[in-house]
Design a protein around this motif. Structure first.
Motif, PDB file in Angstrom:
ATOM      1  N   TYR A 140       0.601  -1.645  -0.609  1.00 17.39           N
ATOM      2  CA  TYR A 140      -0.483  -0.397   0.129  1.00 17.39           C
ATOM      3  C   TYR A 140       0.786   1.355   0.499  1.00 17.39           C
ATOM      4  O   TYR A 140       2.167   1.364   0.415  1.00 17.39           O
TER       5      TYR A 140
ATOM      6  N   ASP B  90      -4.141   3.882   5.407  1.00 20.41           N
ATOM      7  CA  ASP B  90      -4.165   3.013   6.301  1.00 20.41           C
ATOM      8  C   ASP B  90      -5.078   2.006   6.203  1.00 20.41           C
ATOM      9  O   ASP B  90      -6.558   2.684   6.055  1.00 20.41           O
ATOM     10  N   VAL B  91      -4.690   0.777   5.670  1.00 19.49           N
ATOM     11  CA  VAL B  91      -5.274  -0.091   5.522  1.00 19.49           C
ATOM     12  C   VAL B  91      -6.871  -0.566   6.844  1.00 19.49           C
ATOM     13  O   VAL B  91      -5.743  -1.189   8.192  1.00 19.49           O
ATOM     14  N   LEU B  92      -7.497  -0.009   7.530  1.00 20.29           N
ATOM     15  CA  LEU B  92      -8.608  -0.242   8.841  1.00 20.29           C
ATOM     16  C   LEU B  92      -9.323  -2.623   8.202  1.00 20.29           C
ATOM     17  O   LEU B  92      -9.202  -3.122   9.707  1.00 20.29           O
ATOM     18  N   ALA B  93      -9.593  -2.744   6.922  1.00 23.43           N
ATOM     19  CA  ALA B  93      -9.324  -4.202   7.122  1.00 23.43           C
ATOM     20  C   ALA B  93     -10.071  -4.620   5.788  1.00 23.43           C
ATOM     21  O   ALA B  93      -9.944  -4.101   4.789  1.00 23.43           O
ATOM     22  N   SER B  94     -10.022  -5.821   5.629  1.00 30.73           N
ATOM     23  CA  SER B  94      -9.185  -5.965   4.606  1.00 30.73           C
ATOM     24  C   SER B  94     -10.495  -6.986   3.461  1.00 30.73           C
ATOM     25  O   SER B  94     -11.524  -7.161   4.510  1.00 30.73           O
TER      26      SER B  94
ATOM     27  N   THR C  25     -11.501 -10.033   5.129  1.00 33.35           N
ATOM     28  CA  THR C  25     -11.681  -9.623   6.799  1.00 33.35           C
ATOM     29  C   THR C  25     -13.256  -8.787   7.217  1.00 33.35           C
ATOM     30  O   THR C  25     -14.036  -9.812   7.356  1.00 33.35           O
TER      31      THR C  25
END
Length: 65
Positions: free
Chosen positions: A3, A8-12, A15
């Motif tokens: 990335y 900021d990846v909070l959830a993939s 998930t």
């Protein structure tokens, strides 16, 4: 998977797809725990009541003799 530095990846995606599987499972566990706790409380009350009845019966037997 890489990335950008300021992302900021909070959830993939995987998930998010797992949530519908875990929510019902947690609900089932909660219901089972609730039933188990209720049964244990009822069993404890019954044991206390039978103990009180046994003590009361012994006292009445002694008074009669």
């Amino acid at each position: 998977m890489r990335y950008a530095q300021d992302v900021d990846v909070l959830a993939s995606h995987s998930t998010l797809l797992a949530i519908p599987a875990f929510v019902p499972a947690l609900a089932v566990v909660g219901v089972i725990l609730g039933i188990a706790m209720r049964d244990r409380r009822a069993e404890r009350r019954e044991a206390e009541q039978s103990a009180r009845d046994a003590v009361g019966t012994d006292a009445r037997d002694r008074e009669e003799n």
